[in-house]
Scaffold this motif. Sequence first.
Motif, PDB file in Angstrom:
ATOM      1  N   ARG A 160       0.846  -1.201   0.000  1.00  0.00           N
ATOM      2  CA  ARG A 160       0.000   0.000   0.000  1.00  0.00           C
ATOM      3  C   ARG A 160       0.878   1.246   0.000  1.00  0.00           C
ATOM      4  O   ARG A 160       1.840   1.348   0.760  1.00  0.00           O
ATOM      5  CB  ARG A 160      -0.906   0.005   1.228  1.00  0.00           C
ATOM      6  CG  ARG A 160      -2.153  -0.857   1.080  1.00  0.00           C
ATOM      7  CD  ARG A 160      -3.076  -0.644   2.262  1.00  0.00           C
ATOM      8  NE  ARG A 160      -4.317  -1.387   2.148  1.00  0.00           N
ATOM      9  CZ  ARG A 160      -5.458  -0.875   1.704  1.00  0.00           C
ATOM     10  NH1 ARG A 160      -5.503   0.373   1.298  1.00  0.00           N
ATOM     11  NH2 ARG A 160      -6.554  -1.602   1.647  1.00  0.00           N
ATOM     12  N   ARG A 161       0.528   2.187  -0.873  1.00  0.00           N
ATOM     13  CA  ARG A 161       1.152   3.502  -0.908  1.00  0.00           C
ATOM     14  C   ARG A 161       0.043   4.510  -1.130  1.00  0.00           C
ATOM     15  O   ARG A 161      -0.942   4.218  -1.813  1.00  0.00           O
ATOM     16  CB  ARG A 161       2.189   3.598  -2.034  1.00  0.00           C
ATOM     17  CG  ARG A 161       3.334   2.639  -1.877  1.00  0.00           C
ATOM     18  CD  ARG A 161       4.532   2.937  -2.758  1.00  0.00           C
ATOM     19  NE  ARG A 161       4.281   3.824  -3.876  1.00  0.00           N
ATOM     20  CZ  ARG A 161       4.350   3.436  -5.151  1.00  0.00           C
ATOM     21  NH1 ARG A 161       4.573   2.168  -5.460  1.00  0.00           N
ATOM     22  NH2 ARG A 161       4.167   4.305  -6.112  1.00  0.00           N
ATOM     23  N   CYS A 162       0.201   5.687  -0.562  1.00  0.00           N
ATOM     24  CA  CYS A 162      -0.930   6.608  -0.552  1.00  0.00           C
ATOM     25  C   CYS A 162      -1.400   6.962  -1.959  1.00  0.00           C
ATOM     26  O   CYS A 162      -2.598   6.865  -2.261  1.00  0.00           O
ATOM     27  CB  CYS A 162      -0.630   7.856   0.275  1.00  0.00           C
ATOM     28  SG  CYS A 162       0.755   8.867  -0.290  1.00  0.00           S
ATOM     29  N   CYS A 166      -4.848   5.743  -3.687  1.00  0.00           N
ATOM     30  CA  CYS A 166      -5.805   6.808  -4.004  1.00  0.00           C
ATOM     31  C   CYS A 166      -6.289   6.682  -5.448  1.00  0.00           C
ATOM     32  O   CYS A 166      -7.485   6.815  -5.729  1.00  0.00           O
ATOM     33  CB  CYS A 166      -5.172   8.174  -3.780  1.00  0.00           C
ATOM     34  SG  CYS A 166      -5.128   8.709  -2.059  1.00  0.00           S
ATOM     35  N   HIS A 194       1.796  13.985   1.585  1.00  0.00           N
ATOM     36  CA  HIS A 194       0.859  12.872   1.708  1.00  0.00           C
ATOM     37  C   HIS A 194      -0.307  13.155   0.775  1.00  0.00           C
ATOM     38  O   HIS A 194      -0.500  14.296   0.317  1.00  0.00           O
ATOM     39  CB  HIS A 194       0.377  12.771   3.162  1.00  0.00           C
ATOM     40  CG  HIS A 194      -0.511  11.603   3.445  1.00  0.00           C
ATOM     41  ND1 HIS A 194      -0.216  10.316   3.047  1.00  0.00           N
ATOM     42  CD2 HIS A 194      -1.715  11.526   4.103  1.00  0.00           C
ATOM     43  CE1 HIS A 194      -1.183   9.508   3.443  1.00  0.00           C
ATOM     44  NE2 HIS A 194      -2.092  10.210   4.075  1.00  0.00           N
ATOM     45  N   TRP A 196      -4.649  11.790   0.001  1.00  0.00           N
ATOM     46  CA  TRP A 196      -5.782  10.996   0.454  1.00  0.00           C
ATOM     47  C   TRP A 196      -6.994  11.317  -0.406  1.00  0.00           C
ATOM     48  O   TRP A 196      -6.982  12.261  -1.199  1.00  0.00           O
ATOM     49  CB  TRP A 196      -6.093  11.271   1.926  1.00  0.00           C
ATOM     50  CG  TRP A 196      -6.519  12.676   2.210  1.00  0.00           C
ATOM     51  CD1 TRP A 196      -7.797  13.176   2.253  1.00  0.00           C
ATOM     52  CD2 TRP A 196      -5.657  13.799   2.515  1.00  0.00           C
ATOM     53  NE1 TRP A 196      -7.793  14.520   2.551  1.00  0.00           N
ATOM     54  CE2 TRP A 196      -6.497  14.920   2.726  1.00  0.00           C
ATOM     55  CE3 TRP A 196      -4.274  13.949   2.627  1.00  0.00           C
ATOM     56  CZ2 TRP A 196      -5.975  16.175   3.037  1.00  0.00           C
ATOM     57  CZ3 TRP A 196      -3.760  15.210   2.939  1.00  0.00           C
ATOM     58  CH2 TRP A 196      -4.609  16.295   3.134  1.00  0.00           C
ATOM     59  N   ASP A 206      -8.403   7.331   4.909  1.00  0.00           N
ATOM     60  CA  ASP A 206      -7.413   7.730   5.895  1.00  0.00           C
ATOM     61  C   ASP A 206      -8.131   8.137   7.171  1.00  0.00           C
ATOM     62  O   ASP A 206      -9.363   8.018   7.259  1.00  0.00           O
ATOM     63  CB  ASP A 206      -6.558   8.881   5.357  1.00  0.00           C
ATOM     64  CG  ASP A 206      -5.104   8.794   5.818  1.00  0.00           C
ATOM     65  OD1 ASP A 206      -4.890   8.519   7.011  1.00  0.00           O
ATOM     66  OD2 ASP A 206      -4.206   9.007   4.994  1.00  0.00           O
TER      67      ASP A 206
END
Length: 220
Positions: A160-162, A166, A194, A196, A206
């Motif tokens: 998982r990576r932001c 997304c 970051h 989201w 998030d």
Amino acid sequence: MFWRILPHATLCIASDRLILLDVRQDRYLMMPDRIARDLRRWLEDEEATTAPTAIAGLLQQNGIWRQGDQQPTAARPLSLSVPPTLAAPQAPRKPGSARDVARVGALVTAAWLALRWRPLRSILRDTGRRQVPMRPGRSRGIPAAVGAYDRARIYVPFARRCLLDCLALHAWLRDHEEQSQLVFGVTGQPFAAHCWLQNADVILNDTYERVSRFTPILAI
């Protein structure tokens, strides 16, 4: 709030520092203190048009403003509020269906390939074109859709990576005709970035405690 000074460049004030995001170069730039006062004055002047010489020179030196680009403009700031509520419980309670796992796997893989081979500016342009219109009060189906994504995501063998998730979750929600907005945020001291998803009512992937530490610098 943040300012869009070029189609590909936005600015915000985070921890009393001016930070620029250039999506054409996929790059953040902390604006130097020596021009911060002039830059703030320019951003806050509703009648200003041409960028001051020092600011224009800095943008040129860093490849942000190039020959053929339109003039940088200090447009009105864009406001964005982060809703304090969440879309779905943090822990999935049942396995994802085979169909959902296959679809989420395809979306995550497509997002991974796009981030590896395509310019960020192109990815974000396509994301903006594929939006479901943002309207308050349209979140009834969001918890179920986000929960289904989370249950299926467990079986997809990508970390998982932001930004990766997304993009994949945005496409998943679009499949379900649910609205989402991709938000990039930064902190100034120390610098961190970051992203989201949210909509007018809820944070989608998030926690409020985490994203509230960031100042929005771009929303798609």
